[in-house]
Design a protein around this motif. Structure first.
Motif, PDB file in Angstrom:
ATOM      1  N   ASP A 110      -6.924   6.590 -18.567  1.00 25.80           N
ATOM      2  CA  ASP A 110      -5.490   6.810 -18.418  1.00 25.80           C
ATOM      3  C   ASP A 110      -5.223   8.289 -18.674  1.00 25.80           C
ATOM      4  N   ILE A 111      -4.342   8.872 -17.886  1.00 25.19           N
ATOM      5  CA  ILE A 111      -3.960  10.272 -18.046  1.00 25.19           C
ATOM      6  C   ILE A 111      -2.446  10.364 -17.874  1.00 25.19           C
ATOM      7  N   THR A 112      -1.814  11.214 -18.675  1.00 22.61           N
ATOM      8  CA  THR A 112      -0.394  11.502 -18.508  1.00 22.61           C
ATOM      9  C   THR A 112      -0.243  12.983 -18.201  1.00 22.61           C
ATOM     10  N   LEU A 113       0.506  13.281 -17.137  1.00 23.09           N
ATOM     11  CA  LEU A 113       0.747  14.656 -16.706  1.00 23.09           C
ATOM     12  C   LEU A 113       2.241  14.897 -16.579  1.00 23.09           C
ATOM     13  N   LYS A 114       2.652  16.139 -16.677  1.00 20.39           N
ATOM     14  CA  LYS A 114       4.045  16.536 -16.448  1.00 20.39           C
ATOM     15  C   LYS A 114       4.145  17.112 -15.044  1.00 20.39           C
ATOM     16  N   ILE A 115       5.106  16.626 -14.269  1.00 18.39           N
ATOM     17  CA  ILE A 115       5.241  17.031 -12.880  1.00 18.39           C
ATOM     18  C   ILE A 115       5.515  18.534 -12.742  1.00 18.39           C
ATOM     19  N   ASP A 116       6.239  19.109 -13.696  1.00 17.67           N
ATOM     20  CA  ASP A 116       6.580  20.531 -13.603  1.00 17.67           C
ATOM     21  C   ASP A 116       5.522  21.447 -14.213  1.00 17.67           C
ATOM     22  N   LYS A 117       4.482  20.862 -14.812  1.00 14.42           N
ATOM     23  CA  LYS A 117       3.399  21.660 -15.394  1.00 14.42           C
ATOM     24  C   LYS A 117       2.055  21.265 -14.802  1.00 14.42           C
ATOM     25  N   LEU A 118       2.085  20.754 -13.599  1.00 15.06           N
ATOM     26  CA  LEU A 118       0.878  20.252 -12.954  1.00 15.06           C
ATOM     27  C   LEU A 118       0.026  21.407 -12.447  1.00 15.06           C
ATOM     28  N   ASN A 119      -1.200  21.477 -12.925  1.00 16.40           N
ATOM     29  CA  ASN A 119      -2.165  22.460 -12.433  1.00 16.40           C
ATOM     30  C   ASN A 119      -3.376  21.682 -11.937  1.00 16.40           C
ATOM     31  N   VAL A 120      -3.454  21.486 -10.629  1.00 17.39           N
ATOM     32  CA  VAL A 120      -4.502  20.640 -10.057  1.00 17.39           C
ATOM     33  C   VAL A 120      -5.902  21.202 -10.272  1.00 17.39           C
ATOM     34  N   ASP A 121      -6.008  22.482 -10.591  1.00 21.01           N
ATOM     35  CA  ASP A 121      -7.325  23.071 -10.827  1.00 21.01           C
ATOM     36  C   ASP A 121      -7.858  22.775 -12.227  1.00 21.01           C
ATOM     37  N   LEU A 122      -7.013  22.242 -13.093  1.00 22.46           N
ATOM     38  CA  LEU A 122      -7.427  21.962 -14.472  1.00 22.46           C
ATOM     39  C   LEU A 122      -7.547  20.480 -14.787  1.00 22.46           C
ATOM     40  N   ILE A 123      -7.343  19.615 -13.788  1.00 23.19           N
ATOM     41  CA  ILE A 123      -7.378  18.177 -14.057  1.00 23.19           C
ATOM     42  C   ILE A 123      -8.508  17.504 -13.297  1.00 23.19           C
ATOM     43  N   GLU A 124      -8.909  16.376 -13.812  1.00 28.85           N
ATOM     44  CA  GLU A 124      -9.880  15.527 -13.136  1.00 28.85           C
ATOM     45  C   GLU A 124      -9.281  14.139 -13.044  1.00 28.85           C
ATOM     46  N   LEU A 125      -9.233  13.599 -11.833  1.00 24.47           N
ATOM     47  CA  LEU A 125      -8.669  12.272 -11.586  1.00 24.47           C
ATOM     48  C   LEU A 125      -9.707  11.416 -10.866  1.00 24.47           C
TER      49      LEU A 125
END
Length: 135
Positions: A110-125
Motif C-alpha cells: 500500500d502506498i499513499t501519495l499527494k496529488i500536488d507533490k507527485l514526483n513519478v521519478d521517485l516512486i515505485e508502483l
C-alpha cells in the motif's frame, strides 16, 4: 494475460468516448464486470470502480522495461490531471494494477501519495500495490 489498472473513487467519473484518442481511457479494455467486482471487494475501498487503460496498465518498477516504465509515468501524470478535476480538497482516488484474472489475489503493498507533490521519478508502483492518491 494483460496488465489491467483500476481506479476507485467516491465520485462518478464519465467514461471515455470511443471516438476520442485519449492517452488514458476510462472504461473497459481488459476487464469485465466480474473483474471490477473482485477489485472492489478485495482491493479498492471506494464505491465507484473503473478500469483505466491505454493499451497496458500502469506499473512503475525498476525491474520492468524502461520504455514501458517511462510510459507508465506519463500515464500516471495524465490520470492525476484527470482525477484532480473531479476531486475536492481532502478527497482521494485509488489505483490498483494487476494481471487480468488476479484481482482477488493478495496485494503486495500500500502506498499513499499527494496529488500536488507527485514526483513519478521517485516512486515505485509494482503490480498488486494499492495506491491512494490524495488531494
Amino acid at each position: 494475460m494483460s496488465l489491467a489498472s483500476y481506479i476507485g473513487c467516491n465520485v462518478e467519473v464519465p467514461l471515455s468516448n470511443d471516438e476520442e484518442n485519449n492517452f488514458i481511457y476510462i472504461g473497459d479494455c481488459f476487464s469485465n464486470k466480474y473483474n471490477k467486482q473482485d477489485v472492489q471487494k478485495y482491493q479498492i475501498t471506494t464505491p465507484f470502480v473503473y478500469e483505466v487503460s491505454s493499451d497496458w496498465g500502469i506499473e512503475i518498477s525498476e525491474d520492468m522495461n524502461q520504455t514501458t516504465c517511462a510510459e507508465s509515468k506519463k500515464k500516471l501524470i495524465a490520470l492525476c490531471e484527470i482525477m484532480d478535476s473531479y476531486l475536492e480538497k481532502g478527497d482521494y482516488f485509488e489505483l490498483y494494477s494487476c494481471w487480468g484474472g488476479e484481482e482477488k489475489d493478495k496485494r503486495v503493498g500500500d502506498i499513499t501519495l499527494k496529488i500536488d507533490k507527485l514526483n513519478v521519478d521517485l516512486i515505485e508502483l509494482p503490480e498488486k500495490t494499492l495506491v491512494r492518491i490524495e488531494k
